[in-house]
Design a protein around this motif. Structure first.
Motif, PDB file in Angstrom:
ATOM      1  N   TYR A 228       0.845  -1.195   0.000  1.00  0.00           N
ATOM      2  CA  TYR A 228       0.000   0.000   0.000  1.00  0.00           C
ATOM      3  C   TYR A 228       0.881   1.246   0.000  1.00  0.00           C
ATOM      4  CZ  TYR A 228      -3.508  -3.429   1.360  1.00  0.00           C
ATOM      5  OH  TYR A 228      -4.343  -4.513   1.389  1.00  0.00           O
ATOM      6  N   VAL A 229       0.278   2.401  -0.275  1.00  0.00           N
ATOM      7  CA  VAL A 229       1.041   3.651  -0.201  1.00  0.00           C
ATOM      8  C   VAL A 229       0.320   4.668   0.684  1.00  0.00           C
ATOM      9  CG1 VAL A 229       2.195   3.356  -2.425  1.00  0.00           C
ATOM     10  CG2 VAL A 229       0.028   4.619  -2.326  1.00  0.00           C
ATOM     11  N   ALA A 230       1.131   5.528   1.301  1.00  0.00           N
ATOM     12  CA  ALA A 230       0.597   6.553   2.198  1.00  0.00           C
ATOM     13  C   ALA A 230       1.485   7.782   2.118  1.00  0.00           C
ATOM     14  CB  ALA A 230       0.587   6.033   3.645  1.00  0.00           C
ATOM     15  N   HIS A 231       0.910   8.942   2.389  1.00  0.00           N
ATOM     16  CA  HIS A 231       1.714  10.155   2.514  1.00  0.00           C
ATOM     17  C   HIS A 231       1.020  11.133   3.458  1.00  0.00           C
ATOM     18  CE1 HIS A 231      -0.873  11.269  -1.075  1.00  0.00           C
ATOM     19  NE2 HIS A 231      -1.044  12.348  -0.328  1.00  0.00           N
ATOM     20  N   GLU A 232       1.753  12.178   3.839  1.00  0.00           N
ATOM     21  CA  GLU A 232       1.141  13.202   4.675  1.00  0.00           C
ATOM     22  C   GLU A 232       0.193  14.025   3.809  1.00  0.00           C
ATOM     23  OE1 GLU A 232       3.688  15.901   6.903  1.00  0.00           O
ATOM     24  OE2 GLU A 232       1.948  17.111   7.482  1.00  0.00           O
ATOM     25  N   ALA A 233      -1.063  14.106   4.222  1.00  0.00           N
ATOM     26  CA  ALA A 233      -2.046  14.917   3.488  1.00  0.00           C
ATOM     27  C   ALA A 233      -1.850  16.360   3.928  1.00  0.00           C
ATOM     28  CB  ALA A 233      -3.457  14.442   3.799  1.00  0.00           C
ATOM     29  N   LEU A 234      -0.920  17.037   3.278  1.00  0.00           N
ATOM     30  CA  LEU A 234      -0.564  18.381   3.717  1.00  0.00           C
ATOM     31  C   LEU A 234      -1.175  19.451   2.813  1.00  0.00           C
ATOM     32  CD1 LEU A 234       1.142  20.100   5.680  1.00  0.00           C
ATOM     33  CD2 LEU A 234       2.993  19.980   4.016  1.00  0.00           C
ATOM     34  N   ILE A 262      -2.028  12.952   9.108  1.00  0.00           N
ATOM     35  CA  ILE A 262      -1.990  14.365   9.449  1.00  0.00           C
ATOM     36  C   ILE A 262      -0.768  14.570  10.321  1.00  0.00           C
ATOM     37  CG2 ILE A 262      -3.275  16.296  10.484  1.00  0.00           C
ATOM     38  CD1 ILE A 262      -5.823  14.637  10.242  1.00  0.00           C
ATOM     39  N   GLY A 263       0.022  15.580  10.013  1.00  0.00           N
ATOM     40  CA  GLY A 263       1.262  15.810  10.754  1.00  0.00           C
ATOM     41  C   GLY A 263       1.015  16.438  12.119  1.00  0.00           C
ATOM     42  N   GLU A 264       2.043  16.385  12.941  1.00  0.00           N
ATOM     43  CA  GLU A 264       1.987  16.980  14.281  1.00  0.00           C
ATOM     44  C   GLU A 264       1.636  18.479  14.216  1.00  0.00           C
ATOM     45  OE1 GLU A 264       2.199  16.201  17.391  1.00  0.00           O
ATOM     46  OE2 GLU A 264       3.297  17.752  18.469  1.00  0.00           O
ATOM     47  N   PRO A 283      -8.272   4.746   5.705  1.00  0.00           N
ATOM     48  CA  PRO A 283      -7.604   4.714   7.015  1.00  0.00           C
ATOM     49  C   PRO A 283      -6.753   5.978   7.175  1.00  0.00           C
ATOM     50  CG  PRO A 283      -6.715   2.987   5.556  1.00  0.00           C
ATOM     51  CD  PRO A 283      -7.824   3.658   4.814  1.00  0.00           C
ATOM     52  N   ILE A 284      -6.783   6.552   8.381  1.00  0.00           N
ATOM     53  CA  ILE A 284      -6.120   7.832   8.649  1.00  0.00           C
ATOM     54  C   ILE A 284      -5.118   7.666   9.788  1.00  0.00           C
ATOM     55  CG2 ILE A 284      -6.521  10.218   9.481  1.00  0.00           C
ATOM     56  CD1 ILE A 284      -7.679   9.635   6.713  1.00  0.00           C
ATOM     57  N   GLY A 285      -3.958   8.313   9.644  1.00  0.00           N
ATOM     58  CA  GLY A 285      -3.001   8.363  10.748  1.00  0.00           C
ATOM     59  C   GLY A 285      -2.901   9.782  11.272  1.00  0.00           C
ATOM     60  N   VAL A 286      -2.544   9.918  12.545  1.00  0.00           N
ATOM     61  CA  VAL A 286      -2.246  11.238  13.100  1.00  0.00           C
ATOM     62  C   VAL A 286      -0.940  11.122  13.880  1.00  0.00           C
ATOM     63  CG1 VAL A 286      -3.017  13.160  14.536  1.00  0.00           C
ATOM     64  CG2 VAL A 286      -4.711  11.750  13.366  1.00  0.00           C
ATOM     65  N   LYS A 287      -0.011  12.022  13.595  1.00  0.00           N
ATOM     66  CA  LYS A 287       1.253  12.034  14.332  1.00  0.00           C
ATOM     67  C   LYS A 287       1.050  12.706  15.679  1.00  0.00           C
ATOM     68  CE  LYS A 287       4.347  10.654  11.116  1.00  0.00           C
ATOM     69  NZ  LYS A 287       5.723  11.111  10.909  1.00  0.00           N
ATOM     70  N   LEU A 288       1.615  12.102  16.724  1.00  0.00           N
ATOM     71  CA  LEU A 288       1.500  12.676  18.069  1.00  0.00           C
ATOM     72  C   LEU A 288       2.891  12.933  18.638  1.00  0.00           C
ATOM     73  CD1 LEU A 288      -1.259  10.344  19.629  1.00  0.00           C
ATOM     74  CD2 LEU A 288      -1.599  12.536  18.454  1.00  0.00           C
ATOM     75  N   GLY A 289       3.193  14.186  18.923  1.00  0.00           N
ATOM     76  CA  GLY A 289       4.485  14.563  19.487  1.00  0.00           C
ATOM     77  C   GLY A 289       4.447  14.570  21.008  1.00  0.00           C
ATOM     78  N   LEU A 313      -8.438   4.585  12.521  1.00  0.00           N
ATOM     79  CA  LEU A 313      -7.548   5.605  13.092  1.00  0.00           C
ATOM     80  C   LEU A 313      -6.279   4.992  13.681  1.00  0.00           C
ATOM     81  CD1 LEU A 313      -7.140   8.597  13.765  1.00  0.00           C
ATOM     82  CD2 LEU A 313      -8.462   8.246  15.857  1.00  0.00           C
ATOM     83  N   THR A 314      -5.154   5.516  13.221  1.00  0.00           N
ATOM     84  CA  THR A 314      -3.845   5.085  13.721  1.00  0.00           C
ATOM     85  C   THR A 314      -3.167   6.286  14.359  1.00  0.00           C
ATOM     86  OG1 THR A 314      -3.629   3.414  11.984  1.00  0.00           O
ATOM     87  CG2 THR A 314      -1.603   4.153  13.009  1.00  0.00           C
ATOM     88  N   PHE A 315      -2.683   6.111  15.581  1.00  0.00           N
ATOM     89  CA  PHE A 315      -1.874   7.163  16.192  1.00  0.00           C
ATOM     90  C   PHE A 315      -0.406   6.803  16.010  1.00  0.00           C
ATOM     91  CE2 PHE A 315      -5.622   8.311  19.056  1.00  0.00           C
ATOM     92  CZ  PHE A 315      -5.884   9.485  18.362  1.00  0.00           C
TER      93      PHE A 315
END
Ligand code: TRP
Ligand code: MN
Length: 446
Positions: A228-234, A262-264, A283-289, A313-315
């Motif tokens: 699969y492929v993924a990137h930051e939806a910026l 989604i980036g931090e 599927p969505i990821g969110v970066k957590l700092g 949802l992936t953290f």
């Protein structure tokens, strides 16, 4: 059509880290053209990935995400792409065989072209120009021409993504990923401990494959992989133009990648980014700092996965080796208390960036190991599942990250420091991480 109007509501929100395009009419023409182009991925594939990530949230599979910090047009060549795929396949084999767990393979590829930067402009020798925001926006050269955002680049990014994805599909289904080729993927000197370890594992797999062959077991799954492929939806203008209505269900899917994160810096609950991705079914990821609060995490679940769908949802935690053991437990606790499922993935790269005296942006492999170990330790204490790992890597022998068994030293960083943005693990360091994670997963299973 109604959904597309809903999707456009991000425009009423604050969209951080967007370029200042000099020509808005041209931006409109370019995005209108993008809307006419075919989707890069299909809704059914995104759904399949969501189900695979759901298994990872339960400890029944493990997510491996990897690729460049920023892809570039110039390096979107057959050789670079093949080497990255090879690296991901080798890591996947180490994890699948070493830890007996199915691996969900996701390339940080075919669309990872946009970068948020800490400052909007860069000053060199008294000259101030816009910062480099990734090849989808402007060029890296420090000239006014290169640095001026140009929305034709959105179309170029789409074309490079399409070509990259085509190659990924060809390599992973056309014979290259065949498990009877595990030996052929190895490269480099066997004196190198990581390669020697891989060679031993490949020999074991070969035996197993010969056994299966003799036992007349034959299955397509031994010869192909789903990658699969993924990137930051910026860049929201681009992401919007590639969001389409699925004809089967009438739901919106972002068809620029299977998974988006989604980036931090853009995950604020009122940010346009959260609004847009709340409306698509990927599927969505969110970066957590390290400064993430429990209340942030709960608000993100409300916004992005109100129904508590597994795998949605992936953290992706990027805390820093020094603080992960302190900061992660309260977030995990809050999510456990909430009860809606999330998949936890570790990004051990972004919390561990340093600058050397000579001015190289780098990371130490030992800090990366340490953050991964901390991630596993916290989940083991809390009784939750370490669901995966997210890495910045290349298949080439660059010298950007310090350490490793073929040690990259501060003095040698300059030899092959090729990244335009963040330092990446080289091929051999990536394999070392795969072995470390395989061992950690074996312990988790005990
Ligand atoms: N299809 C299986 C999988 O994706 C097995 C497999 C085939 C595989 N080729 C592979 C696993 C290469 C890892 C790497 O897991
Ligand atoms: Mn990065």
């Amino acid at each position: 059509m109604d959904q597309l109007n809903e999707l456009a509501k991000w425009r009423a929100k604050e969209a951080k880290h967007q370029p200042s395009w000099p020509d808005l009419d041209k931006l409109k023409d370019d995005t209108d053209y993008l809307r006419t182009l075919p989707p890069l991925v299909f809704a059914g594939e995104a759904d399949k990935l969501r189900r695979e990530i759901a298994l990872a949230s339960r400890g029944e599979s493990f997510v491996l995400m990897g690729g460049d910090c920023a892809e570039t047009f110039a390096e979107s060549t057959a050789d670079h792409i093949r080497e990255k795929i090879r690296t991901i396949l080798q890591m996947a084999v180490v994890l699948t065989y070493g830890a007996s767990v199915p691996v969900v393979k996701i390339g940080r590829m075919a669309g990872q072209f946009a970068k948020p930067r800490s400052k909007p402009t860069e000053v060199r020798d008294g000259v101030e120009l816009p910062s480099y925001l990734g090849d989808i926006v402007n060029g890296f050269d420090f000239t006014p021409e290169a640095r001026t955002p140009d929305s034709s680049r959105l179309i170029q990014a789409y074309q490079h993504s399409a070509a990259t994805l085509n190659l990924i599909r060809a390599f992973t289904t056309g014979g290259f990923a065949d498990l009877s080729k595990v030996h052929e993927w190895n490269k480099g000197f066997m004196q190198n401990p990581a390669y020697a370890k891989y060679e031993n594992l490949a020999t074991e797999i070969d035996r197993a494959m010969r056994f299966l062959h003799a036992a007349r077991v034959s299955d397509e799954s031994l010869r192909t992989v789903d990658m699969y492929v993924a990137h930051e939806a910026l860049l929201l203008d681009y992401e919007e133009a590639l969001t389409r209505i699925d004809s089967r269900t009438g739901n919106l899917y972002n068809c620029s990648a299977h998974m988006l994160w989604i980036g931090e810096r853009t995950r604020g609950i009122d940010d346009a980014h959260v609004d847009m991705l709340s409306r698509v079914h990927n599927p969505i990821g969110v970066k957590l700092g390290p400064t993430t609060q429990s209340s942030d995490v709960l608000a993100l679940i409300d916004a992005l996965n109100p129904e508590g769908e597994e795998g949605r949802l992936t953290f992706i935690t990027r805390m820093g080796a020094g603080v992960i053991r302190d900061r992660l437990p309260s977030l995990v606790e809050a999510v456990k208390g909430d009860g809606r499922p999330v998949t936890w993935v570790s990004d051990p790269m972004h919390g561990n960036t340093i600058t050397t005296d000579e001015g190289f942006k780098t990371r130490r492999l030992k800090d990366i190991f340490d953050e991964i170990n901390g991630f596993f330790a916290v989940h083991s204490q809390m009784g939750t599942h370490p669901g995966g790992i997210h890495l910045e890597l290349t298949g080439d022998d660059v010298t950007e990250v310090l350490g490793g068994s073929e040690e990259v030293l501060e003095e040698t960083l300059g030899e092959r420091y090729e990244t335009l943005v963040d330092p990446r693990l080289n091929h051999q360091q990536s394999l070392e991480i795969a072995f470390l994670v395989a061992e950690a997963l074996q312990e988790t299973a005990l």
